[in-house]
Design an enzyme around this catalytic site. Structure first.
Site, PDB file in Angstrom:
ATOM      1  N   GLY A 168     -72.048 -44.764 -30.966  1.00 45.10           N
ATOM      2  CA  GLY A 168     -71.648 -45.737 -31.978  1.00 45.10           C
ATOM      3  C   GLY A 168     -72.672 -46.797 -32.314  1.00 45.10           C
TER       4      GLY A 168
ATOM      5  N   HIS B  17     -76.239 -38.903 -42.389  1.00 44.48           N
ATOM      6  CA  HIS B  17     -76.852 -37.723 -41.776  1.00 44.48           C
ATOM      7  C   HIS B  17     -78.318 -38.043 -41.465  1.00 44.48           C
ATOM      8  CE1 HIS B  17     -77.210 -33.464 -40.873  1.00 44.48           C
ATOM      9  NE2 HIS B  17     -78.378 -33.487 -41.489  1.00 44.48           N
TER      10      HIS B  17
ATOM     11  N   ASN C  34     -74.510 -46.795 -34.979  1.00 42.15           N
ATOM     12  CA  ASN C  34     -74.316 -47.081 -36.412  1.00 42.15           C
ATOM     13  C   ASN C  34     -73.085 -47.956 -36.629  1.00 42.15           C
ATOM     14  OD1 ASN C  34     -76.305 -45.776 -38.310  1.00 42.15           O
ATOM     15  ND2 ASN C  34     -75.861 -44.064 -36.934  1.00 42.15           N
TER      16      ASN C  34
ATOM     17  N   ASN D  55     -70.634 -40.255 -45.424  1.00 41.68           N
ATOM     18  CA  ASN D  55     -71.159 -39.817 -44.132  1.00 41.68           C
ATOM     19  C   ASN D  55     -72.645 -40.136 -44.059  1.00 41.68           C
ATOM     20  OD1 ASN D  55     -71.247 -38.276 -41.607  1.00 41.68           O
ATOM     21  ND2 ASN D  55     -72.337 -36.692 -42.769  1.00 41.68           N
TER      22      ASN D  55
ATOM     23  N   GLU E 142     -81.412 -45.565 -39.952  1.00 47.79           N
ATOM     24  CA  GLU E 142     -79.966 -45.426 -40.210  1.00 47.79           C
ATOM     25  C   GLU E 142     -79.279 -46.785 -40.123  1.00 47.79           C
ATOM     26  OE1 GLU E 142     -77.774 -42.187 -38.322  1.00 47.79           O
ATOM     27  OE2 GLU E 142     -79.673 -41.359 -37.636  1.00 47.79           O
TER      28      GLU E 142
HETATM   29  C1  GRF Z   1     -76.512 -40.514 -36.053  1.00 47.45           C
HETATM   30  O1  GRF Z   1     -77.788 -39.957 -35.975  1.00 47.45           O
HETATM   31  C2  GRF Z   1     -75.815 -40.065 -37.314  1.00 47.45           C
HETATM   32  O2  GRF Z   1     -76.681 -39.901 -38.399  1.00 47.45           O
HETATM   33  C3  GRF Z   1     -75.260 -38.738 -36.914  1.00 47.45           C
HETATM   34  O3  GRF Z   1     -74.828 -38.918 -35.587  1.00 47.45           O
HETATM   35  C4  GRF Z   1     -75.594 -39.941 -34.973  1.00 47.45           C
HETATM   36  C5  GRF Z   1     -74.631 -40.959 -34.442  1.00 47.45           C
HETATM   37  O4  GRF Z   1     -75.249 -41.929 -33.676  1.00 47.45           O
HETATM   38  N1  GRF Z   1     -74.266 -38.285 -37.861  1.00 47.45           N
HETATM   39  P1  GRF Z   1     -74.451 -43.212 -33.216  1.00 47.45           P
HETATM   40  O5  GRF Z   1     -73.172 -42.740 -32.518  1.00 47.45           O
HETATM   41  O6  GRF Z   1     -74.157 -44.035 -34.428  1.00 47.45           O
HETATM   42  O7  GRF Z   1     -75.381 -43.921 -32.261  1.00 47.45           O
END
Ligand code: GRF
Length: 227
Positions: A15, A111, A17, A109, A181
């Site tokens: 988590g 990616h 992000n 989403n 991200e």
């Molecule tokens: C990220 O690289 C996102 O792009 C992908 O899964 C990963 C999640 O990372 N879909 P986190 O759980 O947010 O650290």
């Protein structure tokens, strides 16, 4: 002041992000965005603790085989969030069609590569970066897209390039992409809240202003150590 845009965040992993969203929006109530609920695909993941620490309610979806209908549970969780926008931030399950329909144009989403390359079933986590490194591609990046019925196929909203460096392995590249991200996702959520983009009738994303935030978005990737 306008009511904040309510955001539900769907997660399956650590988590980071999610944390970027919480850090951006819970510290500035005037941001126009409020994370109203975190929805975890399974118990015991780091995201649940992050939600708790930020005092954001968190629901956990039922396990396959638990008897409860996972699709109904997801609808129920999203209703509890009263979500204007649903953000998949490392959510590994395919979204059921009925949920895609209910939130079309309001579900996005992130990616960790430049779609439409290096996406689709099985392309998650380290698999994505491994495929990028193996391919010899010199540029990877981040894509945020609308969610449709297939993995990683919905209309592209925003992208940001990240260089692949000589000698990169999966972890180095993943860390460099992840740092980007953490900037792209809050920027896109803020733009959604401002009404700066939407899903057009022809199924493409339309921006009312340029997506690229210009020089302010420069990433000094020489400082990989900070990741
Ligand atoms: C990220 O690289 C996102 O792009 C992908 O899964 C990963 C999640 O990372 N879909 P986190 O759980 O947010 O650290």
């Amino acid at each position: 002041m306008k009511d904040p845009v309510k955001v539900a965040v769907l997660v399956s992993g650590s988590g980071t992000n999610l944390q970027a969203l919480l850090d951006t929006f819970t510290r500035s109530p005037e941001s126009g965005v409020r994370v109203t609920r975190v929805i975890a695909s399974r118990p015991g993941i780091g995201s649940i603790e992050r939600a708790r620490a930020a005092s954001v309610p968190c629901g956990v979806l039922p396990d396959r085989g638990s008897g409860e209908d996972a699709e109904a549970a997801l609808h129920r969780e999203l209703e509890a969030a009263d979500a204007d926008l649903v953000v998949l931030a490392g959510f590994l399950k395919l979204i059921p069609e009925s949920v895609v329909r209910a939130y079309r144009g309001r579900m996005i989403n992130i990616h960790p590569a430049l779609l439409p390359s290096f996406g689709g079933p099985g392309m998650y986590g380290g698999h994505v970066h491994e495929a990028v490194v193996r391919s010899g591609a010199l540029v990877s990046g981040v894509t945020v897209h609308f969610v449709d019925e297939q993995y990683d196929r919905g209309a592209i909203i925003a992208q940001w390039p990240v260089p692949v460096r000589e000698g990169d392995d999966v972890d180095r590249l993943a860390a460099r992409v992840l740092r980007v991200e953490h900037r792209v996702l809050p920027a896109v959520v803020k733009a959604f809240a401002e009404g700066a983009f939407g899903l057009d009738e022809d199924g493409r994303c339309r921006w009312s202003r340029p997506w690229f935030p210009g020089e302010t978005f420069y990433i000094n990737d020489e400082s990989d150590e900070e990741a």
